[in-house]
Design an enzyme around this catalytic site. Sequence first.
Site, PDB file in Angstrom:
ATOM      1  CE1 TYR A   1      -4.277  -1.294  -0.271  1.00  0.00           C
ATOM      2  CE2 TYR A   1      -3.252  -3.080   0.955  1.00  0.00           C
ATOM      3  CZ  TYR A   1      -4.289  -2.606   0.172  1.00  0.00           C
ATOM      4  OH  TYR A   1      -5.322  -3.432  -0.180  1.00  0.00           O
TER       5      TYR A   1
ATOM      6  CD  GLN B   1     -17.416  -0.445  -7.079  1.00  0.00           C
ATOM      7  OE1 GLN B   1     -17.282  -1.604  -6.697  1.00  0.00           O
ATOM      8  NE2 GLN B   1     -17.783  -0.132  -8.320  1.00  0.00           N
ATOM      9  CG  ASN B   2     -12.168   4.176  -8.649  1.00  0.00           C
ATOM     10  OD1 ASN B   2     -12.312   2.960  -8.765  1.00  0.00           O
ATOM     11  ND2 ASN B   2     -12.404   5.027  -9.626  1.00  0.00           N
TER      12      ASN B   2
ATOM     13  CG  HIS C   1     -14.604  -0.081  -1.892  1.00  0.00           C
ATOM     14  ND1 HIS C   1     -14.597  -0.610  -3.165  1.00  0.00           N
ATOM     15  CD2 HIS C   1     -15.701  -0.593  -1.271  1.00  0.00           C
ATOM     16  CE1 HIS C   1     -15.642  -1.418  -3.307  1.00  0.00           C
ATOM     17  NE2 HIS C   1     -16.329  -1.415  -2.173  1.00  0.00           N
TER      18      HIS C   1
ATOM     19  CG  LEU D   1     -13.090  -0.592 -22.337  1.00  0.00           C
ATOM     20  CD1 LEU D   1     -12.878   0.619 -23.235  1.00  0.00           C
ATOM     21  CD2 LEU D   1     -11.763  -1.040 -21.720  1.00  0.00           C
TER      22      LEU D   1
ATOM     23  CB  ALA E   1     -13.991   6.347 -18.626  1.00  0.00           C
TER      24      ALA E   1
END
Length: 239
Positions: A56, A96-97, A114, A207, A224
């Site tokens: 991370y 969600q990103n 998230h 996409l 996008a």
Amino acid sequence: MTNIRNIMILTGAGVSAESGIDTFRDSGGLWEKHRVEDVATPEAFARDPELVLRFYDMRRAAIQTKQPNAAHAALARLEAEWAKRVPGGTVTLVTQNVDDLHDRAGSRNLIHMHGEHLNAWCTACDERVPWRAPLLDRPACPACGVPALRPDIVWFGEMPYRMEDIYGALREADLFVSIGTSGAVYPAAGLVRGARDIGARTLELNLEPSQGSAWFDEARHGPATQVVPAWAEEMLSGG
């Protein structure tokens, strides 16, 4: 689309992919070199915290080098201008990103379901603090002084953030739009069904067809940075 007042938008990895941020479900994506079980679960963190923190830390550093793209900018513009076109109308963006590209593009009515790479969560005092530096060396929490910080990311098996707010926005939505999502991760993947249950119109911008494409009233497919600005312009021009 006429008679649309409140819009709820769900975004996934496909929105940020053109900014150079890896997705994790596609071939060659984020998890190809690491099993999900090794880096993105509470059990992984308990078993090998150094591996998880190193992973991370690299993601946090990489995200700070990326820039919002035309899709992020179009959604921020839609939010800013929608209330002028439809007095009292709202645009709620749920992502969600875990990057901050929507924030930097100017989106304000934004829910990170998230979590966020640029936050750290102290498991000792439960504070969440902005964080851009590494966590591998176990720095002290700025709030309580205990070295108990972890990435402020919802790992697999954990409950997404602000679900009550998300469902509240969904109940008020006249239009639900899913952008750049795989349709595979729940509970986000189930939101389109909730939208249909309340009679909201549903639109997929992706996409390619997602696993949940059949649930949408309409689907438009393409990059996008092309389909999102075109749709936002259509909405703002009354198309």
